[in-house]
Design a protein around this motif. Sequence first.
Motif, PDB file in Angstrom:
ATOM      1  N   ASN A  36     -27.698  53.226   2.238  1.00 10.95           N
ATOM      2  CA  ASN A  36     -28.516  54.418   2.650  1.00 10.95           C
ATOM      3  C   ASN A  36     -28.682  55.183   1.518  1.00 10.95           C
ATOM      4  O   ASN A  36     -27.413  55.631   0.977  1.00 10.95           O
ATOM      5  N   GLU A 165     -36.616  48.838   6.170  1.00 13.98           N
ATOM      6  CA  GLU A 165     -35.460  48.953   7.309  1.00 13.98           C
ATOM      7  C   GLU A 165     -35.935  48.351   8.610  1.00 13.98           C
ATOM      8  O   GLU A 165     -35.901  49.234   9.562  1.00 13.98           O
ATOM      9  N   MET A 168     -33.655  48.604  11.615  1.00 17.31           N
ATOM     10  CA  MET A 168     -32.885  50.345  11.804  1.00 17.31           C
ATOM     11  C   MET A 168     -32.966  50.546  13.220  1.00 17.31           C
ATOM     12  O   MET A 168     -33.813  50.505  14.113  1.00 17.31           O
ATOM     13  N   GLN A 197     -30.770  47.314   4.396  1.00 17.49           N
ATOM     14  CA  GLN A 197     -29.246  47.620   4.259  1.00 17.49           C
ATOM     15  C   GLN A 197     -28.527  46.424   4.645  1.00 17.49           C
ATOM     16  O   GLN A 197     -27.243  46.429   4.256  1.00 17.49           O
ATOM     17  N   PHE A 198     -28.815  45.712   5.588  1.00 16.17           N
ATOM     18  CA  PHE A 198     -28.122  44.372   6.091  1.00 16.17           C
ATOM     19  C   PHE A 198     -28.226  43.373   4.944  1.00 16.17           C
ATOM     20  O   PHE A 198     -29.151  42.516   4.939  1.00 16.17           O
ATOM     21  N   ALA A 199     -27.316  43.657   3.779  1.00 16.61           N
ATOM     22  CA  ALA A 199     -27.308  42.552   2.682  1.00 16.61           C
ATOM     23  C   ALA A 199     -27.181  41.122   3.234  1.00 16.61           C
ATOM     24  O   ALA A 199     -28.317  40.574   2.606  1.00 16.61           O
ATOM     25  N   LYS A 200     -26.388  40.966   3.821  1.00 18.25           N
ATOM     26  CA  LYS A 200     -26.489  39.424   4.349  1.00 18.25           C
ATOM     27  C   LYS A 200     -27.624  38.760   4.804  1.00 18.25           C
ATOM     28  O   LYS A 200     -28.014  37.853   4.218  1.00 18.25           O
ATOM     29  N   SER A 201     -28.212  39.260   5.648  1.00 23.76           N
ATOM     30  CA  SER A 201     -29.335  38.864   6.429  1.00 23.76           C
ATOM     31  C   SER A 201     -30.600  39.037   5.412  1.00 23.76           C
ATOM     32  O   SER A 201     -31.282  37.997   5.367  1.00 23.76           O
ATOM     33  N   LEU A 204     -30.470  36.120   3.100  1.00 18.75           N
ATOM     34  CA  LEU A 204     -30.716  34.911   3.731  1.00 18.75           C
ATOM     35  C   LEU A 204     -32.162  34.525   3.849  1.00 18.75           C
ATOM     36  O   LEU A 204     -32.738  33.428   3.610  1.00 18.75           O
ATOM     37  N   GLU A 213     -29.120  50.914  -6.545  1.00 20.09           N
ATOM     38  CA  GLU A 213     -27.823  52.007  -6.190  1.00 20.09           C
ATOM     39  C   GLU A 213     -28.102  53.049  -6.896  1.00 20.09           C
ATOM     40  O   GLU A 213     -28.540  52.947  -8.039  1.00 20.09           O
ATOM     41  N   ALA A 227     -25.839  36.343  -3.130  1.00 19.90           N
ATOM     42  CA  ALA A 227     -25.276  36.194  -1.874  1.00 19.90           C
ATOM     43  C   ALA A 227     -23.836  35.510  -2.299  1.00 19.90           C
ATOM     44  O   ALA A 227     -22.767  35.875  -1.546  1.00 19.90           O
ATOM     45  N   MET A 233     -21.109  42.178  -2.258  1.00 20.78           N
ATOM     46  CA  MET A 233     -20.198  42.390  -1.065  1.00 20.78           C
ATOM     47  C   MET A 233     -19.681  43.744  -1.333  1.00 20.78           C
ATOM     48  O   MET A 233     -19.268  44.537  -0.145  1.00 20.78           O
ATOM     49  N   TYR A 236     -20.767  47.089  -0.471  1.00 21.00           N
ATOM     50  CA  TYR A 236     -21.169  47.151   1.105  1.00 21.00           C
ATOM     51  C   TYR A 236     -19.744  47.510   1.979  1.00 21.00           C
ATOM     52  O   TYR A 236     -19.833  48.611   2.703  1.00 21.00           O
ATOM     53  N   LEU A 237     -18.624  46.732   1.490  1.00 21.67           N
ATOM     54  CA  LEU A 237     -17.396  47.085   2.160  1.00 21.67           C
ATOM     55  C   LEU A 237     -16.401  47.753   1.627  1.00 21.67           C
ATOM     56  O   LEU A 237     -15.177  48.125   2.169  1.00 21.67           O
TER      57      LEU A 237
END
Lengths: 238, 294, 634
Positions: A36, A165, A168, A197-201, A204, A213, A227, A233, A236-237
């Motif tokens: 975000n 998004e 969202m 924002q959901f990197a993984k999905s 995919l 960034e 991925a 990753m 994100y975390l």
Amino acid sequence: MLKTENLRAGYSGDDAVRGISIEVAEGSCVALVGANGAGKSTLVKALCGLIEPRGGKVLFGGKNIVGLPASEIARRGISLCPEGRHLFSPLTVEENLLLGAYPRLPSFGPFRRTASGDLRHIYEMFPRLAERRFQQAGSLSGGEQQMLALGRMLMARPRLMILDEPSMGLAPILVKEIFKTISSLRATGMTILLSEQFAKSALLVSDRAYIIERGSVVLEGTSASLAKNPAVMEAYLG
Amino acid sequence: MNLDFLALAQMAVSGGLMGMAYALVAYGFQLTHAAGKAVNFGQGELVMLGAFTGLSLSGCGLPYWAAVTGAMIAGALLGWFVERTAVRLALQQHNEGWVLLTIIVGLFWFSAAENIWGREDKPFPVPWPESALDFFGISVTWQELAVAAGALGMMTLIELARRYTMIGIAVQAVSADQDAAELCGIRSRTAISLSWAVSGIAAAFAGTIIGPVTTVGPTMAAALTLKAFSVAVVAGLGSSFGLLLVGVALGASENISGFLLGSGWREAPALILLIVGLALRPQGLFGKKIIRKV
Amino acid sequence: MFAGISLGLRENTVERIVRTAIFIGLAALPALWQGQYALGLLTLMAVYGVLLIGLDTTVGYLGQINLAQAALFALGAYGTALAIGAGASLPLALAAGIAGALLPGAALALPALRLEGPQFALSTLSFATLSIIVLNECESVTNGALGLSISRPLLFSLPLDATSFYWLCLALLFVAWEASKTLFRSRFGLAIEALRDSPTATDALGIGALRHKVLAFAWGSALAGLAGGLHTMNFGYLQPAAFGYDLMVMLLLGVVFGGRRSQWGAFLGAAVIAMLPNLLSNRTLFSFLVSFGCVLTVVPPIRALLSHKVPLFRQAAPAIAMTLAVTLVFFIPNVEEWRKGIFALFLFAVVVGFPNGIAGAVTATLRQFIHFTPLPILPATGGISSSKKTEGIALRLSDLCKSFGGMRAVDNVTLDIGQGETLGLIGPNGSGKTTLVNLISGLYTPDSGSVEIAGKRPVCGSLMSAFSAGAARTFQNLQPFHGLTALESILVCQQGGGESEAMGWLLAVGLEGKARIRCSGMSYGDLRFLEIARALSTRPRLLMLDEPAAGMSKPDIARLIELIGSIKRAGVPILLIEHHQNVVAELCDRVAVMDGGRLIALGTPNQIRRDPKVIEAYLGADDTERDNMEARQC
């Protein structure tokens, strides 16, 4: 099909997009991934003409579209499903869908008949919308609103779909559904630019991706390679 | 007692019928407010110019209907002009300057009308008879019926166009969310200009139906603007049915208070109602509350 | 571009010298420019000056269109007239005039100032019309449309001739000018400035919007009353019709023409309205002025043409209006009849071409050529200090719900924050975090459930009430006070304490070097820090930071972490909404996670990081992916 060269954009004060160059090939699905406030939405708005870029170029089908009003860009075939959906909440579901096809419909004539084929197509895709066609868009639940936003965009028969998004504010189960829809659209050969924002999905469903960034592209490549990249990753975390 | 009641009812009915014309002018505010969040503080001047144009055209020997049509065309142009010169400029600068600019443009119209048509009030000839109809002891003139029917007809017509043509729906879309409308390929500037033009048509038409009742003069503008504002604000800018209801109520209250308190007090109840109404319910009786976003 | 002249003086001092000189010149004018008529005009100008300075408080400082000033002027005039009729002396009669306008003005302000924009303009318009009706109809008191005649009373048993009365008006104008200027430079004035930029932020920071607006309006009304009183004594005859719509429009336009938010502007506007009828009768002078104005407005479009650009309509519009005015002046025989039309064209050109009026344009030009000595900066004191920890909880939410249309934005949230605790609130975009803060801070009214801040239950949906309970917040979408400097932004927020203390707060967030820079010229990151300083200066019992790191650069984020750390060490409970995981992990004692309006997890940062529900909410991974994710985390 779409290409930006060193695009800069922002609201008052600093640039939120600081020289971004991306490319979307015909028939591909490209993801913009970032946290975000990274500048994804600003980039997307600048592409669609909702805010005027401060520098750089946006080429669509080889022509520079910087400076055109958003309505003109939409008429050329770029359709944006904006962040937060931006439905016409006092209007009905069907009116929202019809407005998606506005440039093709007669201003005074029998517009419902002209659009009936497209409408039927959308209702087949999202049966929930057919059930609620005469309800006010604002009274729909979050998931239904997102479907309506997608449907409104498809009504335009876009050459390029930009989704900002789409997940969202939705419950996880609905997010999965939205991504399924995106996958099936991609399978039909639609060109898609997805900001997520959901990197993984996002990785995919897409072919290529740009990691954004603070207004710049920090990583780019095929989605599969990104991925597997631990740096993504980490962003994100932490 | 019985006589008094009848007199009051008579006042209320003829005031109420006239009130429909106020609702029509107020409807013009609603149209522009929905489209671009601005209203014309010089709307009364458009009504006045519409009436004068109609008057001049029928003075040239044109039949009433042709004169009214001409006035409506002039109204459309004037409405569009106000949007283009005053409102869009001010909204580009992101301030409340449009209030001032619409007042200023109105002032110019006023001065122009004074010099072109003179300061005196003039009668507006109409094709219908001066006689009155009698409904259970209450007399209604053809003129009053024409005002009510005209106002109602005009509002219905515009409302139908807004709801059942694609361009009308597009204008509604622009009022709901201008950015999203642009993304659908709707040219929002055109839609806003169109709203102002239609608002101008409504104002000019109102001029041609009010003119015969009140006579036509430059000073008719200020009082009308205020009344139409009262109607629009008390009803809330969002419900055309609410406008009609409040318009009729205002017209009736005006006549009754003029009858009971003296003609100088005609407008007082409406004004008090406006201030109190705004204080208690800023969004209007029929309006929706706005959510602040941060 | 220009080196400019340095005067070695402060702008304020220069302004005062010039103003005093002009007043002395004006006072001496009757000796040079003799005649009853000239004196009458000068007196009228002084009276209008007081009136317009009053009008400027609403139109300029509050930024609201006020259409009641002419009516308040009338009420003041009648108040004075009636007092004179009852045998009052001059000071008493003026006081009656002030009261005559102030009381109804305050009565109007209380309901009307809850409104904004066109609604406010309308309520003042109705008030004005209503006042004139009352003056016309209450014949037993006001003599109705026939009007009242009065003679000027004695000043301390001395009769005043026209010249001394002019001096009196001039003196009162000077006093009103100085008082207004002082008032709008004080904390009160800063608050007015701030609430025009963001009424939401002023309410959330406890400055209070309505109270300030009503006081400012009352001040404007009092000046209208004073002007009305002087007007009565000047003319000796009153009639309601003279105070109608025409005068109202003239006054409003006078302020805009002269320049809003400036006593100089009001004064210039007053001079123009007072002299206008005369200007129009002197055709040569008037033609010259209009032509001169036309030349001024033609400059921007020609400049655009010279740099090979098509001038924007905005640039060309004033020139078009002025050309039309010139055409009217030179080709129409009865210019007097077109007075209003020409004035309208003039005003159109000024409002579009010089939005800050004549005074604004002149000031901007002067500032280019002359360098004034800047104000000194005081040393900083105070800053973040340990607060006494009280027992109990800082925030308690029970079953809080809020829906918008069909969307449940906040769904049954129950949450506690202990004293001295820092709670992180995370979740994907649109999961309801900001809505939750809006509910706590009183911007939204919850559909159900309750909020308790530091043991107090604020009134639901009242920003001020939540503030008095001790909540202070920053905003995700910045709400800076654009017109204020960094230092002023703090001064207006802090509860007592002077400039040194405000500097202390700026020092705490690292903005001490930018104290005199206006917010409109500050960078995004600086504004974020300034918002935190603003919230801190209110000494909150609960600090809510809504995405403070959004859009910040890496070094700024490091500074931010340090800052929040020091606030935390001082014992201030913090609710921190944040997307940057490292910020949350480093600072928070506990983390709450929201998704789809619900609270889905609550625990220490480490627990949260491993919670599969959280990982799914954040990364949207499907079930097969989640195992890989967890493997990588460990």
